[in-house]
Motif scaffolding. Sequence first.
Motif, short mmCIF file in Angstrom:
data_model
loop_
_atom_site.label_atom_id
_atom_site.label_comp_id
_atom_site.label_asym_id
_atom_site.label_seq_id
_atom_site.Cartn_x
_atom_site.Cartn_y
_atom_site.Cartn_z
N SER A 64 0.81 -1.22 0.00
CA SER A 64 0.00 0.00 0.00
C SER A 64 0.84 1.27 0.00
CB SER A 64 -0.93 0.01 1.21
OG SER A 64 -0.19 0.06 2.42
N GLN A 65 2.12 1.15 0.40
CA GLN A 65 3.01 2.30 0.42
C GLN A 65 3.71 2.52 -0.92
OE1 GLN A 65 2.99 4.16 3.20
NE2 GLN A 65 1.53 2.64 4.00
N SER A 66 3.46 1.62 -1.87
CA SER A 66 4.13 1.70 -3.17
C SER A 66 3.59 2.85 -4.01
CB SER A 66 3.98 0.38 -3.92
OG SER A 66 4.51 0.47 -5.22
N SER A 67 4.44 3.37 -4.88
CA SER A 67 4.01 4.40 -5.82
C SER A 67 3.45 3.79 -7.11
CB SER A 67 5.20 5.31 -6.18
OG SER A 67 6.26 4.55 -6.73
N LEU A 68 3.54 2.47 -7.22
CA LEU A 68 3.02 1.76 -8.39
C LEU A 68 1.55 1.40 -8.16
CD1 LEU A 68 6.02 -0.62 -9.14
CD2 LEU A 68 5.48 1.57 -10.22
N ARG A 69 0.68 1.87 -9.04
CA ARG A 69 -0.75 1.67 -8.85
C ARG A 69 -1.17 0.21 -8.81
NH1 ARG A 69 -4.30 4.71 -6.29
NH2 ARG A 69 -6.43 4.44 -7.09
N VAL A 106 -0.72 -1.09 -5.33
CA VAL A 106 -1.72 -0.53 -4.41
C VAL A 106 -3.03 -1.31 -4.54
CG1 VAL A 106 -3.07 1.52 -3.81
CG2 VAL A 106 -0.66 1.76 -4.43
#
Length: 250
Positions: free
Chosen positions: A191-196, A199
């Motif tokens: 959930s902390q990823s910048s990749l959709r 998420v």
Amino acid sequence: MNAVRSEWTKLWTVRSSWLNIVSAALLTALLGLQYGFNLAYENTHLEPGDLAGKQAVGGFGSSVILIVQVVVAAFALLTVTSEYATGSIRSTLQWTPVRRNVVLAKAVVLAPVLFGYGLLLAAVASIVGGLAAGSWADWDGSSFAVDLLSVGFYATAAGLFAAGIAWVVRSTAGTLTVAFLLLLVVPLMLSQSSLRPLVWLAALLPGGAGQNYLTGTTDPLSPTLSAAVLILWAVGGLTLGSRVLTKRDA
């Protein structure tokens, strides 16, 4: 009905069930106390431009269950793995030859117990946290009731999922590891990823769906869809567990 009565008796006549509940309640109280004091401190030590705000007491319960959920999962999975550890699973299957009925009986017993367990922990965290927060706590009754019911629902779904996986893994350590990863660690990391896509993957895991449901987040899934995801994980885990138990030797 005989299988359900048997599972109910087994659940409450082992010491581990009571130790788990007492430990979770104590941990919940300590976390609620910490969250309440933190809220009071932050509101009395504001940075320039920041505004103080109250928090609904039910929010303490929702926050705490995301940490204590692993203990709740342990409560559920032990109803299965303890029988494999002691060898009593053989007697259970002799008494109830239709194996899927064993899984169903445990689920029928666990569902209301887990719901009540969630209500208890949410109430403890909310009351203790609200008292610690003092004037910064909002004790609105309707909001409090909704938060309690939400935590009860999540505790039920997470616990049933863990119980279902326990039929597959069979060992306490192995099942607890799987539950810990899928309920807490992996969803938190993704959930902390910048990749959709990551998420989205986090939101589709049981822990991520639970966090979205409890916090009311609408991105990437609404609370309603998150609740549906939780139900699918719980039903899917129990279904998989039933199929494995039916085909594999005890």
